[in-house]
Enzyme design. Structure first.
Site, short mmCIF file in Angstrom:
data_model
loop_
_atom_site.label_atom_id
_atom_site.label_comp_id
_atom_site.label_asym_id
_atom_site.label_seq_id
_atom_site.Cartn_x
_atom_site.Cartn_y
_atom_site.Cartn_z
N LYS A 73 0.83 -1.21 0.00
CA LYS A 73 0.00 0.00 0.00
C LYS A 73 0.87 1.26 0.00
CE LYS A 73 -1.66 1.67 4.04
NZ LYS A 73 -1.47 3.09 4.36
N ARG A 85 1.18 14.78 13.37
CA ARG A 85 1.68 14.68 12.00
C ARG A 85 1.74 16.03 11.27
NH1 ARG A 85 -0.91 9.28 9.50
NH2 ARG A 85 1.07 9.09 8.40
N LEU A 135 8.31 19.74 7.57
CA LEU A 135 9.43 19.21 6.78
C LEU A 135 9.16 19.36 5.28
CD1 LEU A 135 10.15 16.00 8.89
CD2 LEU A 135 11.31 18.21 9.00
N LYS A 137 14.73 15.47 10.60
CA LYS A 137 14.08 14.25 11.12
C LYS A 137 13.67 13.44 9.91
CE LYS A 137 10.05 13.17 13.95
NZ LYS A 137 8.98 13.71 14.77
N VAL A 138 13.74 12.14 9.99
CA VAL A 138 13.41 11.32 8.81
C VAL A 138 11.90 11.35 8.56
CG1 VAL A 138 13.43 8.98 7.85
CG2 VAL A 138 15.38 9.80 9.19
N SER A 139 11.52 11.65 7.33
CA SER A 139 10.09 11.62 6.97
C SER A 139 9.93 10.90 5.63
CB SER A 139 9.53 13.04 6.86
OG SER A 139 8.29 13.01 6.16
N VAL A 140 9.10 9.87 5.65
CA VAL A 140 8.84 9.11 4.42
C VAL A 140 8.12 10.00 3.40
CG1 VAL A 140 7.51 7.15 3.49
CG2 VAL A 140 8.75 6.91 5.66
N ASP A 152 4.80 0.56 11.75
CA ASP A 152 3.57 -0.04 11.22
C ASP A 152 3.41 -1.52 11.61
OD1 ASP A 152 2.99 2.37 10.11
OD2 ASP A 152 3.50 1.83 8.05
C1 EPZ Z 1 4.38 7.01 6.20
O1 EPZ Z 1 3.64 8.08 6.75
C2 EPZ Z 1 3.43 5.85 6.09
N1 EPZ Z 1 2.29 6.20 5.24
C3 EPZ Z 1 2.96 5.46 7.48
O2 EPZ Z 1 2.15 4.30 7.35
C4 EPZ Z 1 4.16 5.12 8.36
O3 EPZ Z 1 3.71 4.84 9.67
C5 EPZ Z 1 5.13 6.29 8.37
O4 EPZ Z 1 5.49 6.65 7.00
C6 EPZ Z 1 6.42 5.99 9.13
O5 EPZ Z 1 7.05 4.88 8.58
C7 EPZ Z 1 2.39 6.03 3.91
O6 EPZ Z 1 3.42 5.66 3.38
C8 EPZ Z 1 1.16 6.30 3.11
P1 EPZ Z 1 6.53 10.31 8.23
P2 EPZ Z 1 4.23 9.57 6.73
O7 EPZ Z 1 6.46 11.63 7.55
O8 EPZ Z 1 5.04 9.75 5.52
C9 EPZ Z 1 6.94 13.54 11.68
C10 EPZ Z 1 0.26 2.94 7.80
O9 EPZ Z 1 -0.23 2.38 8.82
N2 EPZ Z 1 6.83 14.60 10.68
O10 EPZ Z 1 7.70 9.42 7.94
O11 EPZ Z 1 3.11 10.47 6.98
C11 EPZ Z 1 5.66 12.75 11.87
O12 EPZ Z 1 4.74 13.41 12.68
C12 EPZ Z 1 0.80 4.34 7.85
O13 EPZ Z 1 0.30 2.39 6.69
C13 EPZ Z 1 7.09 15.90 11.07
O14 EPZ Z 1 7.41 16.18 12.22
O15 EPZ Z 1 5.17 9.50 8.00
C14 EPZ Z 1 6.20 11.47 12.47
O16 EPZ Z 1 6.39 11.65 13.84
C15 EPZ Z 1 0.39 5.15 8.98
N3 EPZ Z 1 6.97 16.90 10.13
C16 EPZ Z 1 7.54 11.30 11.78
O17 EPZ Z 1 7.88 12.58 11.25
C17 EPZ Z 1 6.62 16.64 8.83
O18 EPZ Z 1 6.53 17.58 8.05
C18 EPZ Z 1 7.56 10.30 10.64
O19 EPZ Z 1 6.45 10.55 9.78
C19 EPZ Z 1 6.38 15.30 8.45
C20 EPZ Z 1 6.48 14.29 9.39
#
Ligand code: EPZ
Length: 431
Positions: free
Chosen positions: A22, A131, A135, A172-175, A317
């Site tokens: 997904k 969330r 970033l 910070k790492v963000s996907v 996840d």
């Molecule tokens: C992706 O979400 C996934 N979603 C999530 O899967 C997954 O849990 C997450 O990555 C972490 O691996 C999809 O791929 C569709 P992040 P994403 O940005 O990209 C913070 C599932 O169950 N952050 O890596 O939204 C954020 O709050 C889902 O399938 C900031 O602070 O996650 C979090 O604490 C749920 N500022 C951390 O970074 C930002 O601008 C990681 O989030 C962006 C994020």
């Protein structure tokens, strides 16, 4: 509203086919907006999130067609969907659509790259945490984008002449923000370097698809990505990688019940860390040419300690599903969540089934119990829902998981796959 009923049925055995991921399928669909040529995505899972994003992309003018199976293809279960963004007809992603799925915010990348402007609703919070989007904003500003936030919308404008290559280090790492930066930088003028980029396999899958569309990206799979912008991208055919979260989830099911199941098509390198934790419970992991064989015999599940981290660490996840497994361990396990601040909501529901879990900040201490009993439970996100299904596989009596729409967002043919290996699970209509 539908619910899922589960009764304990002993060890699982047989084969479960693993679907396309997904979390790769969604950004790949969004990446198709970067070209006016067709992008054919294979091994696409049938999921509510894919349907919802299809509707969102249609709003921007993307034409979506279901294509037949590839000739001679008997291995993949997924669909082939073709996306064509010949003309982007709307650069606004409205609140009504973005609030339903956070990932739809990511259209901001292709909209800026192709049209130079984007007006995208702020996604808002969600059950697992606040969330934020800081970033994304900081990263896009490094490409010369001017951003103004007003009335719940992010109004973004690329410089005249298009996005400019830049240097950005993620604090910070963000996907999601890595996906967006990759997409935007692929069509920017000049070179972009992204440091501390997410290394999740789904990011790699999107990067590889972009390369097959003509993007120039190096460092794929590492935390430093270098992108030399090109003036246009072309169509491609790309097969979505297998879902590592679905793989880990079914592996946890087998570890919970005991038995012997082949997870067909699973790729171990996508979830090494989780497999190590699984082995620490006393579960065997066999690496076979056509997938992963998970087996456990005997009664004992050894306790485990794990901390969620960005890839290659233990995935957030899978946290809820492995916590469910720990509820039956012979001893005390600890689970630390470092990615999202509110991802322990399944704890209260697992407690309704008899689990013994205490929380202190971001750490949960799980004391294994010998017996759990079925009850009505509900979940607030899709992975949390699965933890309840896993507990239901061994709880006495009947477990009823409500709010099944969460599961439908992320698990393809869940009841069919689990009942195919001997689980007693069915969907009942609430009407
Ligand atoms: C992706 O979400 C996934 N979603 C999530 O899967 C997954 O849990 C997450 O990555 C972490 O691996 C999809 O791929 C569709 P992040 P994403 O940005 O990209 C913070 C599932 O169950 N952050 O890596 O939204 C954020 O709050 C889902 O399938 C900031 O602070 O996650 C979090 O604490 C749920 N500022 C951390 O970074 C930002 O601008 C990681 O989030 C962006 C994020």
């Amino acid at each position: 509203m539908d619910s899922i009923l589960i009764r304990a049925a002993g060890p699982l055995s047989g084969t479960i086919p693993i679907s396309g991921a997904k979390n790769a399928a969604l950004p790949l669909m969004i990446a198709s907006m970067l070209t006016d040529e067709p992008v054919l995505l294979e091994n696409m899972p049938r999921l509510a999130d894919v349907e919802a994003l299809t509707a969102i992309l249609s709003n921007h003018g993307v034409d979506v067609q279901v294509r037949g199976k590839r000739e001679g293809d008997s291995t993949t279960t997924g669909r082939r969907l073709e996306f064509r963004a010949k003309t982007i007809v709307d650069t606004t992603a409205p609140y009504e659509l973005v609030r339903k799925m956070r990932a739809s915010f990511w259209v901001i990348g292709p909209l800026l790259a192709r049209c130079g402007v984007a007006k995208v609703s702020l996604p808002g919070g969600c059950a697992i945490g606040t969330r934020p989007i800081d970033l994304f904003i900081d990263g896009l500003e490094a490409l010369g984008v001017e951003i103004d936030i007003d009335a719940g919308y992010v109004n973004a404008k690329a410089p005249a002449g298009g996005l400019k290559g830049g240097h950005f280090t993620f604090p910070k790492v963000s996907v999601g923000a890595t996906h967006v930066m990759l997409m935007a930088a692929s069509l920017a003028n000049g070179q972009t370097v992204i440091e501390n980029a997410a290394r999740e396999p789904e990011v790699t899958d999107v990067a590889e698809c972009l390369v097959s569309m003509g993007a120039k990206i190096s460092g794929i799979g590492t935390s430093t990505l270098t992108i030399d912008g090109v003036s246009s991208l072309h169509g491609t055919t790309h097969s979505v990688l297998p879902d590592r979260i679905e793989t880990g989830t079914f592996a946890a099911c087998v570890a919970m019940t005991g038995g012997d199941v082949l997870l067909a098509g699973a790729r171990p390198e996508l979830l090494r860390n989780a497999l190590d934790v699984l082995e620490a419970t006393g579960t065997q992991v066999g690496y076979e040419s056509d997938g992963l064989r998970i087996s456990r015999s005997g009664d004992r599940i050894a306790p485990i300690d794990f901390t969620t981290e960005p890839f290659p660490g233990f995935p957030t996840d899978l946290q809820a599903q492995f916590m469910a497994l720990a509820t039956r361990a012979d001893g005390v396990s600890t689970v630390k969540e470092t990615i999202f601040e509110n991802r322990f909501m399944h704890v209260q529901e697992l407690a309704r089934l008899g689990a013994d879990i205490s929380i202190d900040g971001q750490t949960a201490t799980v004391t294994g119990v010998k017996r759990m009993s079925g009850a009505q439970v509900m979940a607030t996100d899709l992975r949390a829902s699965m933890s309840l299904v896993i507990a239901g596989l061994v709880a006495d009596g009947e477990t009823q998981v409500n709010r099944v729409y969460h599961l439908d967002r992320g698990f393809e043919l869940l009841e069919e796959k689990l009942s195919g290996v001997g689980a007693d699970i069915e969907r009942v209509s609430g009407d």
